[in-house]
Design a protein around this motif. Structure first.
Motif, PDB file in Angstrom:
ATOM      1  N   ASP A 108       0.727  -1.259   0.123  1.00  0.00           N
ATOM      2  CA  ASP A 108       0.107  -0.038  -0.023  1.00  0.00           C
ATOM      3  C   ASP A 108       0.871   1.258   0.024  1.00  0.00           C
ATOM      4  O   ASP A 108       1.621   1.328   0.848  1.00  0.00           O
ATOM      5  CB  ASP A 108      -0.899  -0.036   1.027  1.00  0.00           C
ATOM      6  CG  ASP A 108      -2.005   1.042   1.285  1.00  0.00           C
ATOM      7  OD1 ASP A 108      -1.593   2.121   0.753  1.00  0.00           O
ATOM      8  OD2 ASP A 108      -2.899   0.839   1.983  1.00  0.00           O
ATOM      9  N   PRO A 109       0.740   2.239  -1.058  1.00  0.00           N
ATOM     10  CA  PRO A 109       1.693   3.183  -1.055  1.00  0.00           C
ATOM     11  C   PRO A 109       1.328   4.200   0.125  1.00  0.00           C
ATOM     12  O   PRO A 109       2.429   5.065   0.418  1.00  0.00           O
ATOM     13  CB  PRO A 109       1.127   3.917  -2.449  1.00  0.00           C
ATOM     14  CG  PRO A 109       0.113   3.391  -2.890  1.00  0.00           C
ATOM     15  CD  PRO A 109      -0.042   1.887  -2.222  1.00  0.00           C
ATOM     16  N   GLU A 110      -0.069   4.155   0.683  1.00  0.00           N
ATOM     17  CA  GLU A 110      -0.325   5.035   1.578  1.00  0.00           C
ATOM     18  C   GLU A 110       0.536   4.416   3.123  1.00  0.00           C
ATOM     19  O   GLU A 110       1.005   5.422   3.917  1.00  0.00           O
ATOM     20  CB  GLU A 110      -1.932   4.904   1.800  1.00  0.00           C
ATOM     21  CG  GLU A 110      -2.595   5.384   0.875  1.00  0.00           C
ATOM     22  CD  GLU A 110      -2.506   6.869   0.536  1.00  0.00           C
ATOM     23  OE1 GLU A 110      -2.445   7.546   1.257  1.00  0.00           O
ATOM     24  OE2 GLU A 110      -2.146   7.330  -0.587  1.00  0.00           O
ATOM     25  N   ASP A 111       0.278   3.300   3.358  1.00  0.00           N
ATOM     26  CA  ASP A 111       0.789   2.641   4.624  1.00  0.00           C
ATOM     27  C   ASP A 111       1.622   1.413   4.100  1.00  0.00           C
ATOM     28  O   ASP A 111       1.308   0.353   3.628  1.00  0.00           O
ATOM     29  CB  ASP A 111      -0.418   2.382   5.332  1.00  0.00           C
ATOM     30  CG  ASP A 111       0.041   1.782   6.538  1.00  0.00           C
ATOM     31  OD1 ASP A 111       1.239   1.203   6.999  1.00  0.00           O
ATOM     32  OD2 ASP A 111      -1.106   1.321   7.308  1.00  0.00           O
TER      33      ASP A 111
END
Lengths: 142, 142
Positions: free
Chosen positions: A75-78
């Motif tokens: 996940d690029p966010e997390d």
DNA sequence: CCGGATCCGTTTCGATACTG
DNA sequence: CAGTATCGAAACGGATCCGG
């Protein structure tokens, strides 16, 4: 002198070919989680109710990925999170999944909502279209 | 003090219920032999090309029988022979079998005749009807 | 011969503890 | 969170034997 076991024999039968990948108790359950229940992460698969062990889950996810049925991406966010997603080949298992669900619901004791099973039988094509549409929509955000 | 492994957890999911019986590499191949290839005896299953061992075959046939998917009866003509036959519940797996075959033929390298696979896709209902009709006809002689 | 059952080494599974 | 490492338990599978 450890005598090796000969490799499994392969026949050209498509049923056999399919079972080489799906012929175990867990692989198709993971595909089900992705396809029908919207589960995407390792932890969500773990909590699926059937009690798969972490090592087995990791192994099956690796095999599904190696066979081109799922993809794996962070996940690029997390950065801690890993998202699994069905490939085209994976979503193509939808008809199999539907028939298995219908057979299981018809011939075994299950807790499946009768309405959803009825739809799988009576509105088969529509349900398949919806599954694919949902899958494509989820792909947008990737 | 041999610690036993806890029994497998059961969920009410119909997919899981189905896989309790069919989630191994051999069971569905035996059903295929009965359903599509007209094989009926222990020896014919053994010669199916995938190389199952006799003890495994015996075990799977027993489980399939215990689960009401096949029946077992001695040939009245030749007391040595045993004939296996799909039950109603077993022949109800035809849609699953079809979809598995189509998926395998589409996404894996197989030696399946393209024409038969095309029929499974384009004339699905007709093929299913034929499989059932053949099964019922075979039942006459029993 | 047919349909298994038994024996026994090999492989895989699976529960739990542990790690990056 | 997303996996490894460990290790006993269970399943597999090849060879062989057996009752009918």
């Amino acid at each position: 002198m450890t005598r090796k076991r000969p490799p499994k024999r392969r026949s050209g039968c498509p049923v056999n070919a399919a079972l080489e990948m799906l012929g175990d108790s867990w692989s198709l359950l993971i595909v089900r989680d992705l396809m029908l229940f919207g589960r995407k992460t390792f932890r969500e698969f773990l909590a699926s109710g059937e009690g798969i062990a972490t090592n087995i889950l990791a192994d099956r996810l690796a095999k599904l990925e190696a066979n081109g049925i799922v993809t794996r991406q962070r996940d690029p966010e997390d950065a801690r999170r890993v998202r699994y997603r069905l490939t085209e080949k994976g979503i193509a298992l939808a008809p199999v999944m539907l028939e298995v669900a219908v057979w299981g619901a018809t011939h075994e004791k299950t807790a499946a909502p009768p309405e959803s099973i009825r739809r799988m039988k009576d509105e088969r094509d529509r349900v398949l279209t919806e599954i694919r549409a949902k899958w494509e929509a989820e792909g947008e955000g990737a």
